[in-house]
Design a protein around this motif. Structure first.
Motif, PDB file in Angstrom:
ATOM      1  N   MET A  25       0.823  -1.203   0.000  1.00 24.69           N
ATOM      2  CA  MET A  25       0.000   0.000   0.000  1.00 24.69           C
ATOM      3  C   MET A  25       0.859   1.257   0.000  1.00 24.69           C
ATOM      4  O   MET A  25       0.548   2.229  -0.698  1.00 24.69           O
ATOM      5  CB  MET A  25      -0.946  -0.007   1.211  1.00 24.69           C
ATOM      6  CG  MET A  25      -2.004  -1.100   1.161  1.00 24.69           C
ATOM      7  SD  MET A  25      -3.077  -1.133   2.615  1.00 24.69           S
ATOM      8  CE  MET A  25      -4.057   0.334   2.344  1.00 24.69           C
ATOM      9  N   GLN A  26       1.939   1.244   0.760  1.00 22.41           N
ATOM     10  CA  GLN A  26       2.799   2.438   0.803  1.00 22.41           C
ATOM     11  C   GLN A  26       3.559   2.619  -0.514  1.00 22.41           C
ATOM     12  O   GLN A  26       3.761   3.760  -0.955  1.00 22.41           O
ATOM     13  CB  GLN A  26       3.766   2.348   1.988  1.00 22.41           C
ATOM     14  CG  GLN A  26       3.092   2.289   3.351  1.00 22.41           C
ATOM     15  CD  GLN A  26       2.248   3.533   3.651  1.00 22.41           C
ATOM     16  OE1 GLN A  26       2.182   4.486   2.875  1.00 22.41           O
ATOM     17  NE2 GLN A  26       1.566   3.518   4.801  1.00 22.41           N
ATOM     18  N   ARG A  77       1.408   4.346  -2.868  1.00 17.38           N
ATOM     19  CA  ARG A  77       1.251   5.772  -2.555  1.00 17.38           C
ATOM     20  C   ARG A  77       2.505   6.578  -2.896  1.00 17.38           C
ATOM     21  O   ARG A  77       2.579   7.767  -2.596  1.00 17.38           O
ATOM     22  CB  ARG A  77       0.919   5.934  -1.070  1.00 17.38           C
ATOM     23  CG  ARG A  77      -0.457   5.393  -0.700  1.00 17.38           C
ATOM     24  CD  ARG A  77      -0.620   5.278   0.810  1.00 17.38           C
ATOM     25  NE  ARG A  77      -1.945   4.755   1.139  1.00 17.38           N
ATOM     26  CZ  ARG A  77      -2.245   4.153   2.283  1.00 17.38           C
ATOM     27  NH1 ARG A  77      -1.307   4.001   3.214  1.00 17.38           N
ATOM     28  NH2 ARG A  77      -3.464   3.703   2.505  1.00 17.38           N
ATOM     29  N   GLY A  78       3.486   5.921  -3.469  1.00 21.29           N
ATOM     30  CA  GLY A  78       4.672   6.624  -3.928  1.00 21.29           C
ATOM     31  C   GLY A  78       5.855   6.583  -2.988  1.00 21.29           C
ATOM     32  O   GLY A  78       6.847   7.304  -3.197  1.00 21.29           O
ATOM     33  N   LYS A 109      10.118   9.222   1.281  1.00 19.91           N
ATOM     34  CA  LYS A 109       9.685   9.992   0.115  1.00 19.91           C
ATOM     35  C   LYS A 109      10.220  11.410   0.274  1.00 19.91           C
ATOM     36  O   LYS A 109      10.080  12.014   1.354  1.00 19.91           O
ATOM     37  CB  LYS A 109       8.155   9.997   0.023  1.00 19.91           C
ATOM     38  CG  LYS A 109       7.604  10.634  -1.241  1.00 19.91           C
ATOM     39  CD  LYS A 109       6.081  10.523  -1.253  1.00 19.91           C
ATOM     40  CE  LYS A 109       5.508  11.079  -2.536  1.00 19.91           C
ATOM     41  NZ  LYS A 109       4.031  11.013  -2.544  1.00 19.91           N
ATOM     42  N   GLY A 158     -10.830   2.328   0.678  1.00 18.13           N
ATOM     43  CA  GLY A 158      -9.411   2.659   0.693  1.00 18.13           C
ATOM     44  C   GLY A 158      -8.538   1.642   1.393  1.00 18.13           C
ATOM     45  O   GLY A 158      -7.320   1.774   1.410  1.00 18.13           O
ATOM     46  N   ARG A 180      -7.516   5.345   8.916  1.00 17.02           N
ATOM     47  CA  ARG A 180      -6.304   6.093   9.242  1.00 17.02           C
ATOM     48  C   ARG A 180      -6.655   7.261  10.152  1.00 17.02           C
ATOM     49  O   ARG A 180      -7.636   7.972   9.921  1.00 17.02           O
ATOM     50  CB  ARG A 180      -5.613   6.623   7.978  1.00 17.02           C
ATOM     51  CG  ARG A 180      -5.004   5.554   7.114  1.00 17.02           C
ATOM     52  CD  ARG A 180      -4.034   6.142   6.092  1.00 17.02           C
ATOM     53  NE  ARG A 180      -4.632   7.166   5.250  1.00 17.02           N
ATOM     54  CZ  ARG A 180      -5.369   6.931   4.175  1.00 17.02           C
ATOM     55  NH1 ARG A 180      -5.595   5.675   3.806  1.00 17.02           N
ATOM     56  NH2 ARG A 180      -5.869   7.918   3.461  1.00 17.02           N
ATOM     57  N   PRO A 238       0.100  11.287   1.865  1.00 21.37           N
ATOM     58  CA  PRO A 238      -0.575  10.092   1.353  1.00 21.37           C
ATOM     59  C   PRO A 238      -0.622   8.946   2.363  1.00 21.37           C
ATOM     60  O   PRO A 238      -1.536   8.119   2.315  1.00 21.37           O
ATOM     61  CB  PRO A 238       0.261   9.712   0.125  1.00 21.37           C
ATOM     62  CG  PRO A 238       0.903  10.978  -0.303  1.00 21.37           C
ATOM     63  CD  PRO A 238       1.184  11.728   0.965  1.00 21.37           C
ATOM     64  N   ALA A 239       0.355   8.904   3.272  1.00 24.12           N
ATOM     65  CA  ALA A 239       0.396   7.806   4.241  1.00 24.12           C
ATOM     66  C   ALA A 239      -0.362   8.118   5.510  1.00 24.12           C
ATOM     67  O   ALA A 239      -0.749   7.194   6.241  1.00 24.12           O
ATOM     68  CB  ALA A 239       1.851   7.479   4.590  1.00 24.12           C
ATOM     69  N   SER A 279      -8.640   8.941   7.226  1.00 23.45           N
ATOM     70  CA  SER A 279      -9.646   8.397   6.313  1.00 23.45           C
ATOM     71  C   SER A 279     -11.054   8.651   6.833  1.00 23.45           C
ATOM     72  O   SER A 279     -12.021   8.405   6.118  1.00 23.45           O
ATOM     73  CB  SER A 279      -9.445   6.883   6.153  1.00 23.45           C
ATOM     74  OG  SER A 279      -9.562   6.227   7.408  1.00 23.45           O
TER      75      SER A 279
END
Length: 397
Positions: free
Chosen positions: A123-124, A127-128, A148, A371, A375, A391-392, A396
């Motif tokens: 998942m991470q 998210r890039g 990141k 999703g 979160r 993003p992390a 949510s």
């Protein structure tokens, strides 16, 4: 969403079994299949708890593999991820991965803890973030370091059984039902009809001594043809079952009437005309959300170094769909998580996440979270406004 609809190859299973050790895997499946084959509550509980192993074993059959459902393909995709990860590791980290696999294939353990780490990593990445398996590679207390734009975050992955917050443990309830079922069938043969035995267990049901004592109470109550029995550890009342409908549809009606926290069992006679229902509740409400936050606090204190922002990612296991929905829709889990984030113990925690088998298997909302996870961001953390990390950590809910 990673693994949304994967299409693993049949050879992926072979690579995973080689990683596990085929002799170890064969012995494990022989034990699980023996337990799961029993026509009992405990047998059904084994099928549910160890669904990952049993699914992977079935998919060794080409006919089963060809017709695999999306959920079954997702399970195999995580097995493939484990084998792919092993191929990238040096000997010592690879040995740690094999040890985690073997631990998940022992006693009452499952593959969920390892597959949870693999899912969080996937998942991470989606998210890039770059993902480093720090627990395996460096023997660090945290499982992952994601990075990141020069920013790094430690990720701790925890698996929590809902039984940690249940006064009545599911395994003990299943064992009780299996013990008392012969007595119930004898009762129904002598007293045809439809019955409901309601039980309130002020101290819950945990451990063999309490289990044996409660079985003795039920058996004695039936033998004496008593309609009620009360003591400090159990209050029982036998009434006619007023719910109409066939036995096949009865569990759903019972769940709707007694709610997600009740423990239910249905025993019928050979003709299907008579039925005996047991419905049990603890004397106090479940505290599953509190069990989750206790584990979060322990992880924050013992597994995050404090050198980087931290994420505690919890997999809440041994849950029914209705329980998971209730925890979310009543905001019980959200409230407990947000209260924890105000505690000094949460100082190193940038965000909390929580997921279940419903998300793991790709179920649709409302059974699963949109999703893939809940979160909760710690607004007081210095990194909470970092756009690279958003993003992390973006909440949510």
């Amino acid at each position: 969403m990673p693994f949304a609809d994967p299409h693993p190859a049949a050879s992926d299973l072979g690579a995973f079994l080689t990683l596990c050790g085929r002799r170890h895997w064969t012995a494990r499946l022989a034990m699980l299949n023996s337990r799961a084959a029993a026509k009992s509550q405990s047998g059904r509980a084994t099928q549910q708890r160890h669904a990952l192993e049993l699914t992977l074993a079935r998919m060794a059959d080409p006919a089963v593999f060809a017709k695999a459902t999306r959920a079954e393909r997702r399970i195999l995709a995580f097995a493939r991820e484990a084998a792919k990860l092993a191929a990238t590791l040096a000997p010592e980290p690879r040995a740690r991965l094999v040890a985690q696999l073997r631990a998940g294939l022992s006693d009452e353990s499952t593959l969920i803890p390892l597959f949870h780490v693999l899912r969080v990593a996937a998942m991470q990445r989606a998210r890039g973030f770059a993902v480093h398996f720090a627990g395996l590679a460096d023997d660090s207390p945290h499982d992952l370091i994601i990075s990141k734009d020069g920013q790094e975050v430690e990720v701790v992955c925890e698996t929590v059984s809902a039984d940690e917050g249940r006064p009545v443990h599911r395994g003990d309830w299943c064992a009780l039902v299996d013990m008392v079922n012969p007595d119930l069938r004898t009762w129904l043969a002598a007293h045809p009809g439809r019955y409901l035995l309601k039980m309130t267990l002020p101290e819950g049901l945990q451990g063999p001594e309490r289990l044996s004592a409660l079985y003795g109470r039920i058996s004695g109550m039936l033998a004496a043809q008593k309609r009620q029995d009360a003591s400090s550890d159990a209050v029982m009342k036998l009434d006619p079952l007023m719910l109409a409908g066939a036995q096949a549809g009865l569990p759903a009606h019972l769940r709707a009437n007694f709610g997600p926290e009740a423990h239910l069992a249905v025993t019928g006679d050979a003709s299907g005309g008579s039925v005996f229902v047991m419905a049990a509740r603890a004397g106090q409400e479940n505290a599953i959300a509190q069990a989750v936050t206790r584990r979060m606090a322990a992880a924050a204190a013992g597994r995050l170094t404090g050198l980087r922002p931290g994420i505690v990612a919890v997999f809440l296991d041994d849950l029914e769909r209705a329980e998971w929905r209730a925890l979310r829709e009543t905001l019980e889990l959200e409230g407990a998580a947000r209260r924890f984030l105000t505690d000094p113990a949460a100082k190193p925690v940038l965000a909390l996440t929580c997921t279940s088998r419903m998300e793991f298997l790709g179920l649709a909302p409302p059974d699963a979270v949109e999703g893939g996870e809940l979160r909760f961001r710690n607004q007081a953390h210095p990194a909470a406004k970092n756009l690279s990390l958003m993003p992390a950590i973006a909440s949510s809910v």
